[in-house]
Structures are given as C-alpha cells and as structure tokens.
Design a protein around this motif. Structure first.
Motif, mmCIF file in Angstrom:
data_model
loop_
_atom_site.group_PDB
_atom_site.id
_atom_site.type_symbol
_atom_site.label_atom_id
_atom_site.label_comp_id
_atom_site.label_asym_id
_atom_site.label_seq_id
_atom_site.Cartn_x
_atom_site.Cartn_y
_atom_site.Cartn_z
ATOM 1 N N VAL A 26 -5.384 -0.738 -7.610
ATOM 2 C CA VAL A 26 -5.671 -0.329 -6.359
ATOM 3 C C VAL A 26 -6.878 -0.926 -5.670
ATOM 4 O O VAL A 26 -6.746 -0.823 -4.292
ATOM 5 N N ARG A 27 -7.850 -0.941 -6.466
ATOM 6 C CA ARG A 27 -8.993 -1.651 -5.796
ATOM 7 C C ARG A 27 -8.673 -3.023 -5.209
ATOM 8 O O ARG A 27 -8.911 -3.254 -4.170
ATOM 9 N N THR A 43 0.874 -1.265 0.104
ATOM 10 C CA THR A 43 -0.002 0.091 0.036
ATOM 11 C C THR A 43 0.937 1.370 -0.027
ATOM 12 O O THR A 43 0.517 2.098 -0.822
ATOM 13 N N GLN A 44 2.034 1.253 0.633
ATOM 14 C CA GLN A 44 2.750 2.452 0.965
ATOM 15 C C GLN A 44 3.455 2.424 -0.627
ATOM 16 O O GLN A 44 4.001 3.904 -0.793
ATOM 17 N N GLU A 102 -6.944 -2.635 -2.087
ATOM 18 C CA GLU A 102 -7.883 -2.247 -0.952
ATOM 19 C C GLU A 102 -8.567 -3.556 -0.297
ATOM 20 O O GLU A 102 -8.769 -3.754 0.893
ATOM 21 N N VAL A 103 -9.084 -4.358 -1.440
ATOM 22 C CA VAL A 103 -9.781 -5.640 -0.832
ATOM 23 C C VAL A 103 -8.802 -6.520 0.101
ATOM 24 O O VAL A 103 -9.247 -7.075 0.881
ATOM 25 N N LEU A 104 -7.503 -6.500 -0.635
ATOM 26 C CA LEU A 104 -6.642 -7.316 -0.014
ATOM 27 C C LEU A 104 -6.342 -6.775 1.339
ATOM 28 O O LEU A 104 -6.246 -7.625 2.502
ATOM 29 N N ALA A 105 -6.307 -5.473 1.733
ATOM 30 C CA ALA A 105 -6.049 -5.014 2.735
ATOM 31 C C ALA A 105 -7.272 -5.195 3.851
ATOM 32 O O ALA A 105 -6.806 -5.575 4.903
ATOM 33 N N GLN A 106 -8.443 -5.460 3.204
ATOM 34 C CA GLN A 106 -9.273 -5.656 4.178
ATOM 35 C C GLN A 106 -9.554 -7.080 4.592
ATOM 36 O O GLN A 106 -9.591 -7.572 5.540
ATOM 37 N N THR A 109 0.801 8.558 -8.989
ATOM 38 C CA THR A 109 0.868 8.358 -10.642
ATOM 39 C C THR A 109 0.272 6.982 -10.843
ATOM 40 O O THR A 109 -0.308 6.596 -11.614
ATOM 41 N N LEU A 110 0.797 5.930 -9.740
ATOM 42 C CA LEU A 110 0.250 4.649 -10.067
ATOM 43 C C LEU A 110 -1.198 4.555 -9.464
ATOM 44 O O LEU A 110 -1.919 3.955 -10.350
#
Lengths: 778, 162
Positions: A431-432, A416-417, A435-439, A422-423
């Motif tokens: 990115v999405r 995430t960091q 985010e799911v992975l983080a959750q 730009t990415l």
C-alpha cells in the motif's frame, strides 16, 4: 537528409526565433524603450541571421541583412538618430528579412529588386550620416580574415616582429586623437565556447592602432595551477580618431557575458606609453576565471611543435628579478599596420618554470582556432549566456512521452482501485509503495505537461503590430497593453490561439474603439486602449481582450440579427444573449465590408476554434465604456475534464467545457412538440432534447424520473439537452482515438480509458445536434 | 517478402505453390473451424466485456482497452449472419493486425495451430456470397474443413449506413 539539410533546418528554426525576438524588441522600441540593450539585441539578431545566411549562400538575404545591419550599427553608435521614421523603416525591414528567410527556406526566388527601396533608404541614411566611415561601420567584413599563424616572441624585442598578415595592410590610418583603453578579462566560459581572443584582437586592430598587453599577474605557482582555469587578461590600447565605444563593444558582442570588459577613453593625444598602461592595470578579479590552458589540449601536433621552437628558457623565469615583478606582464603589441605580433616581455619570479611554458602558450593558443571565422560559436554562446539552457526536441517525441505517462496514470489509478480493505491490512508495504507511486506519477505527469507548455508570449508578441496596422487603416489611435504574457499553455492550444485572438483584436479595433473625435466628444482619452491579458484560473487559462470603446450596440446587433433571421421576431433576448450574438455565423453589423472586418466571418471562427480546443468564449459589454471578451482555455489538450455519465449500462463522458448545467429529470420542464419529440424549457428558453439511450440504441432500465438532463452548449451557443441514465462524477481523462484501429463513429468524438481499464466513449455534442437537424430535414 | 505477398495471393494457386507450408491459428464458431495466418495474430485473450459502440452494425461488439489503445471487437458469428454470440468468460478474443490497424475477433474457442500445405488450399465454391466474400479459401486438415478468414472483408462495412 544530408548534414547540410540538418544544419539548414536548424538555421531556419533559429531564424524564426530570432525574427520573433526582433518583433518583440521593436515593440519595446516603439513604446519608447530606446536603450542600447534593445538595439544590441536587434543588431545581434540580424547579425546572426546574416551570418547563417552567408554560410548557406543565401546571397539576397545576406545583402539585405547587411545593409540593414549597417543602418542599425549607425543607429547604435548614435550617428543616426532613432526617429519614428527610422523605426518604421526598421519594422518594414524586419518583414523583408522574414520574407527573405521564408523564400530561402522554400527555395523560391524573390524578385531581384525585392526590398531595394528599403535598402536604398538604408544606404542613403547611412551615407548621409557617416559618409567617410565605411570601413569602421562594417567590421563584419573581417569575417573572412585569413588565418595566418603568428609567432610569439619571447625575447621581448619589439623590433623583432613576425610576419605581417596582409589582411591588415589596408587599415585606416589612425590619428592621435582618440585613445581608448580596453581591459579584457575572458572567463572560463569564453574558451569553453570556442571563442578566440585573437579573433577579437584582430577585429580591434582594424579599428585603429592597437597595442596589446597580456596581464599575467594572476598566474599562480605550479602547485596551485588549475589546468582549466583562466589566468590571463589583456590590456589593449586603441588609437583612432573615429573610434567610438560602441564600435569596440561591437567587437566583443559575441563574448559579452563571458568576459569582463572595461572600456575607457584616455586623454586626447596621450601616447599609449608603458606608464599609462601600467597605471591602468588593475588586477584581474580573482573570481574572474581566466583560462587559456584548456585549449592546450586541443592544439594540433604541429602547433605544439611550433611552441617548442620558442626560445623558452625554463630556468630564466625562475631567476626573474623582483623589480620587474610589478609589471609581471607579457606585453603583446600590435601596430595598426602589423599583424598582432606578440612579444613576451617579462615574467615575475614567483612563476615557476613549468607554468611559464603554459603562460607562453596562452597567447599562442589564442591564435590557433582561428580557422573558423564564422559567428556560429558566438551565437551559441549568446543564447546560452541568457542563463536558460534548452534543447530542441521533436514534438512527436514529447507527445509519445505524454501519451505513455497518460497510460501510466491510468494504470496507477487502476492498481489503487484494486486495493480492497483485506489487501490493505495484509500488505501494508505494498500500500505504501502504491501511494509513493501515485505521488511520483502525478509529479511525472505535471512535469511532462510542463514540457509542452509554452508562454503565450509567442502569440501575444504578434499582436502589437496588428494593432499598429489596424490603427493606421482605421485612422484611430489605439494602444495595446499586454499583461501576463509569461503565462504558459499547452503548445497545441497556443497554435490554435493566434487566429481567434487576431479576430478578436480586429473586432475591438474596428467596432469597439471609436474615432478620436468621438472619443474626445465622449470625454475619453483620444487614444483607445486594447488590453490583452492572460492568467491562470484553476485548471484553465483565461485570455481576456478588453477595449475601452463604445461597447456593443445592442439595438443594432438585435436589429441585424432579426434581419438575418438569426433571432426570431417574437423573441426578446436578454442583454447578455444579444452580446453573444456577435458569435453567430454570418453575423456582421458593419455597414461596409472593410478589409479588416465586416464579412461576418470572424467571430464565429473565434467561437468554433476555441470550442475545438475545449475552451469557451464569453462577452460582456458596457455601453459607452467598452467590451470584454474572455476566452477560457484548458491548460492542456492531452487531458480532458469530463463528466462521467451512464447511458444504459455503458459509461460515456461529456466534455466539461460544453456542459452548462445538469438537472434531475423529475425537476425538468419537458414540453411536447408536434413531431412527437420533446423540448426542454429552461429559463424561458426552449432546448432540443436528445435521449442518449434512444439515440445510441441502448436499453435503459432506469425510471424516467431518476434520469438526468445534461444541458450542453454546442457550437454557436445553441444549447442541447442530453438525457442520461446517471451521473457518476467528474474526472480527467486522456483522449484516445477510435479511428486509430476502427473508424469514425457518428455522435462519438473518441474514447478514453477509465481507471478500471474499461473504455468510455466521449459524446460529440456538436455532431449529435447537427445529425438530428439532418434527420429532420430529410 | 513472399510471406507478405501470400495474403493477397491465397487464391492464386501458382503463388501458393511457391511456398509450401502455412501456419494457421484455428478457432471455432459452433461446430465449424476457421483459421487465420499465424503471423497476423498479435494476442489471444479471454473475453472480458467490451464497451458497445452506438450506430454500428450488430457484429461490432464494441471496443476494449488493449494496453492503452482502443481496439474494436468483431463478433465473427454475427458477421456470418448467425446472430450475436452470447459471450462468457470462456469465449476468446483473437487480436490481429489488419493493415495498420489492430482488431479483435470474438470466437468461441481457439483450438489449434495448424500447419497446412499451400497446395491444399481450395477455392471457395461459388454460391453463397457471404462465403466467397468472407473466406479466402478452404483447406482440409485432419479431414476437417477449415475456412480461411479474409480479415479485410470481415472488418469492413461496420458502419450502419454501409
């Protein structure tokens, strides 16, 4: 390790669970909850311990458990009143059982007469109250029933009984007075757990003259026949003078929950006529899954062959007359002096030929698995029927998962960091996904932590007896209240909790609660209360030990502390500081060293144990009203809450639990001492200062006024001020060992991996402080 | 079995003779080439900084994160007493297993994989104690001298008070 050793290990695991349960039950029983459920639970626990012990040949344990069980049995059916004396004896007996189990586990032998006194008292009690009833009182003796196949007689000829099982010859003669009607409807689960109704019937047959009738009304036409469903239930009539409901219930003990049992006492002297039985036949509830046929699949070939010998006329049932339909039962009869022979009386015409064969099998099936007379399947069923299923897993395996999830969390935050603007704009899908992975990772982490979490009950449950013993020894009246015992904490924390709690409760009982006379004089209830509670507060668990005693005698504490040189003569501590003094090493106000407390070890052990697991202790006392000690514990040890700081260019973390406050250097009040070092004055207290950059030999370019003071609390509530170059923020980290690949480094408690993949070192506040003292001394 | 015994018996010519060839990872510090047995090497990675460890000798460069495990990094140049390496991105960390521990060694560059004959391993000439302490032996390859590193000796004595 051999299979037997495996089984033994499982048995001992179960034993410790069962013994814990015993303890819990007796706590409730002592508190006055003397209902049948409690007694049954106690009985089951002892019974299970005994059953396993028998299988492994721990004869001493079996002997004692058996005597104990007999006593419990008499208590259960009311022949012995459950007086306080009996309860005390039982609690003592629990200890003895525990000792026996421990001895069996370690392979040591206890003295041959160990527990003899208690055993004799059981026997005396049992004999005094139910002398003539030995056989009935010990139905478990029937465990070693020999398996004898019983023929199923389809012809309905009552005289045509099959062979007699000689095990049943020595049955007590039954009178005509007590008639009991038992309606037994097994559920699907009963068979699924390999329970066998025939075994139950055999046990019942021991109790008195028995008549058994299978209720086959529920059997559907073949087209509706569900192979794993249960369609058969039984009507059993028992005749015995001495029979009680509890005795019947006991037979069904291990299948409780897996069947419906209705027990009713009929009019005295009523013969078990067919009319009575027919009247009592109430249709089995459709919801009650009845299931004999599953066992068909398990029948051995010869048994199937046996079945084929039956005189089944497939066409006959189809021709069955409508007038017999109301009964629609197969009567299975067993006389007290007979084997439970089965006779098939009649079959309703609605039943099609093929299922008939199956129905006929049902009673037969009941006979077949009889080769295992042990209680083991029953115990299994018992546990599972509690609703929660569980498996035993090696803690190492869980820890491995916990560690890997820790890594996953770090990797995920690292990813995430790495995402810059730009990415982000270029790869929206990525990115999405992140985010799911983080959750998901967070969810995974929570679930994994939850695996290690256990209710504090396992520790709390040991405390009531401690309080009881303390009450006896100190001649005080003390009652323990526990609240929130289902609060869950990490297993490792729980293991570390037992000692501190014991010390704290001892302290409350010994120093806090006054003698009954003093309490009455002070206008308080005679019985003192110690309240033990657990609750979750954010990321912490609070364990609170409160008493309504005299509170801390501050004058005395201060006096003793001055005498022992813990507090310098010219310092006047605040009330709160005096309260905390009880945690100072070597501190004790007790005039005489009792075996309870007073040696001055104890409360400082509490503090160091709690510190070790990243917690803190706080005491508050109200004179004449009581004392409250609060333990603040982390939810888990795997993740540590830390403050991330910078020393030189390197990241360091300080455990949040030891930080009192942070101050900007420009606002801090430093003073020079003769040695050239610095002390920090904070709220009237002088605190040793350690410049971490200097201590760790780092070069720092930060201006002195831009640096920070991190005020930390080391062991024994002594404070130490650490100077760091910058404070970056708070975060949660996973502790990593340095020793794994290197060695212990002074002043460092370990390492951790930050979100950017770099290693940060964990500052060991305690060792920093002591190492300075060493240097000064040298 | 023999491969295991090998590390301890490098000095022992008869044992070395029993197995004829030996594969080494060769790396350089300045002009000098050293080697370690290839089976001990776990990973070779570029230098990417390390978190310094306080209260350790100068040849302990700090610790790095190797897939979730903390691994100490030893500066071989500093260990030989030539002062600390000033590492750049071109410097290399050779991660090896020593006993049950994993350690990283900071070197200037990894040059080659060498196959040498055990018979060609010479004893380290007596003289400087650092040489005999840190090297297991010397082998010649392409007329270059390759010092065989004694990993156990290199990683020991890391603490200040030692």
């Amino acid at each position: 390790m051999s299979d037997l050793d495996d089984f033994k290990a499982t048995y001992f695991d179960e034993c410790s669970e069962l013994l814990t349960e015993l303890e819990e039950q007796f706590v409730a029983i002592e508190a006055g909850e003397r209902d049948a459920d409690r007694l049954n639970a106690v009985f089951r626990a002892i019974h299970s311990v005994k059953g396993g012990a028998g299988a492994f040949g721990f004869s001493a344990l079996v002997g004692f458990a058996h005597a104990y069980e007999t006593l419990l049995d008499y208590v259960r059916d009311g022949r012995i009143e459950l007086t306080d004396e009996v309860v005390t004896l039982c609690i003592r007996a629990n200890d003895i059982v525990t000792d026996h189990v421990a001895a069996a586990r370690s392979g040591e032998a206890l003295p041959a007469d160990y527990g003899m006194d208690e055993k004799n008292r059981f026997d005396a009690l049992a004999r005094g109250d139910a002398a003539e009833d030995d056989t009935a009182g010990e139905p478990d003796e029937e465990f070693d029933i020999e398996f004898v196949p019983v023929m199923v007689n389809i012809g309905g000829n009552d005289d045509d009984f099959p062979e007699i099982d000689d095990t049943f010859e020595a049955l007590p003669m039954a009178g005509e007075s007590g008639h009991w009607e038992v309606h037994f409807t097994p559920h699907r689960a009963l068979y699924a757990r390999a329970n066998d109704p025939l075994l139950l019937f055999r046990e019942l047959a021991v109790l008195g003259e028995m008549t058994t009738k299978a209720v086959l009304e529920e059997i559907p036409p073949l087209s509706d026949f569900e192979p794993f469903a249960v369609y058969c239930s039984w009507e059993i009539t028992l005749v015995s003078e001495t029979l009680t409901e509890a005795m019947i219930r006991e037979v069904f003990e291990f299948v409780e929950g897996d069947c419906d049992i209705a027990i009713a006492q009929l009019g005295v002297g009523t013969p078990p006529t067919a009319e009575v039985k027919a009247a009592l036949v109430h249709p089995a509830t459709p919801s009650a899954p009845a299931m004999a046929p599953i066992n068909l699949l398990e029948l051995a070939d010869d048994e199937v062959a046996h079945l084929l010998e039956f005189d089944i006329e497939p066409a006959a049932p189809a021709k069955a007359k409508a007038d017999v339909a109301p009964a629609a039962v197969a009567v299975v009869e067993a006389k007290a002096d007979d084997a439970p022979g089965l006779s098939f009386a009649d079959i309703a015409d609605s039943i099609k030929p093929a299922p008939v064969a199956k129905v006929a099998l049902a009673p037969k099936v009941v006979i077949t698995p009889a080769a295992t007379p042990e209680t083991a399947p029953g115990e299994e069923g018992e546990r599972r029927s509690l609703g929660v299923q569980s498996i035993r897993v090696d803690l190492d395996k869980v820890d491995r998962v916990v560690n890997m999830v820790g890594e996953l969390v770090i990797t995920q935050s690292m990813l995430t960091q790495q995402m810059d603007e730009t990415l982000r704009t270029r790869y929206t899908e990525l990115v999405r996904g992140l985010e799911v992975l983080a959750q998901t990772t967070r969810g995974l982490q929570d679930s994994v932590m939850a695996i290690r979490a256990q209710p504090v009950k396992s520790v709390f449950s040991r405390m009531p007896r401690l309080v009881r013993e303390l009450g006896l020894k100190t001649a005080k009246k003390i009652k323990l209240e526990t609240v929130g015992e289902n609060t869950e904490i990490d297993k490792t924390v729980i293991e570390q909790l037992s000692d501190p709690l014991t010390h704290m409760i001892r302290n409350s009982a010994d120093h806090g609660i006054e003698s009954p006379e003093k309490r009455l004089a002070a206008g308080k209830p005679e019985t003192g209360t110690i309240r033990l509670s657990a609750e979750q507060a954010g990321g912490n668990i609070l364990i609170i030990v409160e008493d309504d005693g005299a509170g801390i005698n501050r004058d005395r504490v201060l006096q003793v502390a001055r005498d022992k040189g813990i507090v310098a003569p010219d310092i006047t501590p605040t009330e709160e500081q005096i309260d905390q003094l009880i945690f100072a090493p070597g501190f004790s106000t007790a005039e005489a060293v009792s075996d309870l407390s007073g040696r001055g070890v104890g409360m400082d052990v509490v503090l160091s144990n709690i510190k070790k697991i990243g917690g803190s202790v706080h005491v508050r006392s109200w004179t004449g009203r009581g004392t409250r000690m609060t333990l603040r514990l982390p939810l888990t040890l795997a993740v540590l809450d830390v403050m991330l700081v910078k020393v030189g260019d390197s990241p360091y973390v300080v455990p949040l639990s030891s930080i009192v406050e942070t101050i900007q250097c420009s606002r801090a009040n430093f003073e020079r001492v003769p040695s050239g070092g610095q002390v920090l004055q904070v709220r009237g207290e002088y605190v040793q200062v350690i410049d971490l950059a200097q201590r760790f030999a780092m070069t720092t370019t930060t201006e002195p006024e831009n640096r920070f003071v991190v005020l930390c609390e080391a062991e024994g509530s002594a404070k130490v001020a650490l100077i760091v170059d910058d404070i970056i923020g708070q975060q949660q980290v996973v502790i990593k060992s340095l020793e794994e690949n290197f060695e212990r480094v002074e002043g460092i408690a370990g390492g951790t991996i930050l979100g950017d993949g770099n290693v940060a070192l964990i500052v060991d506040v305690q060792s920093l402080k002591t190492s300075i003292i060493h240097k000064n001394a040298a | 079995m023999e491969a295991l015994g090998l590390r301890d018996d490098l000095n022992d010519k008869s044992a070395a003779a029993a197995q004829n060839s030996l594969q080494l990872i060769a790396f350089s510090i300045g002009e000098q080439t050293y080697g370690v047995e290839i089976t001990t090497v776990r990973e070779i990675r570029a230098w990417n900084g390390a978190t310094p460890l306080p209260n350790t000798r100068e040849f302990v460069r700090g610790v790095i994160n190797l897939r979730g495990t903390i691994v100490p990094i030893f500066d071989l140049r500093a260990r030989f007493g030539d002062g600390q390496t000033t590492p750049t991105k071109n410097h290399v960390v050779v991660v090896m297993s020593v006993g049950d521990k994993w350690v990283g060694i900071l070197v200037d560059a990894v040059s080659d994989i060498l196959t040498v004959s055990r018979d060609d391993i010479h004893n380290v000439p007596e003289g400087n104690s650092i040489d005999t302490e840190l090297l297991n032996g010397i082998v010649t390859h392409d007329s270059r001298m390759v010092g065989l590193i004694d990993l156990h000796a290199v990683v020991s004595g890391a603490r200040m008070d030692n």
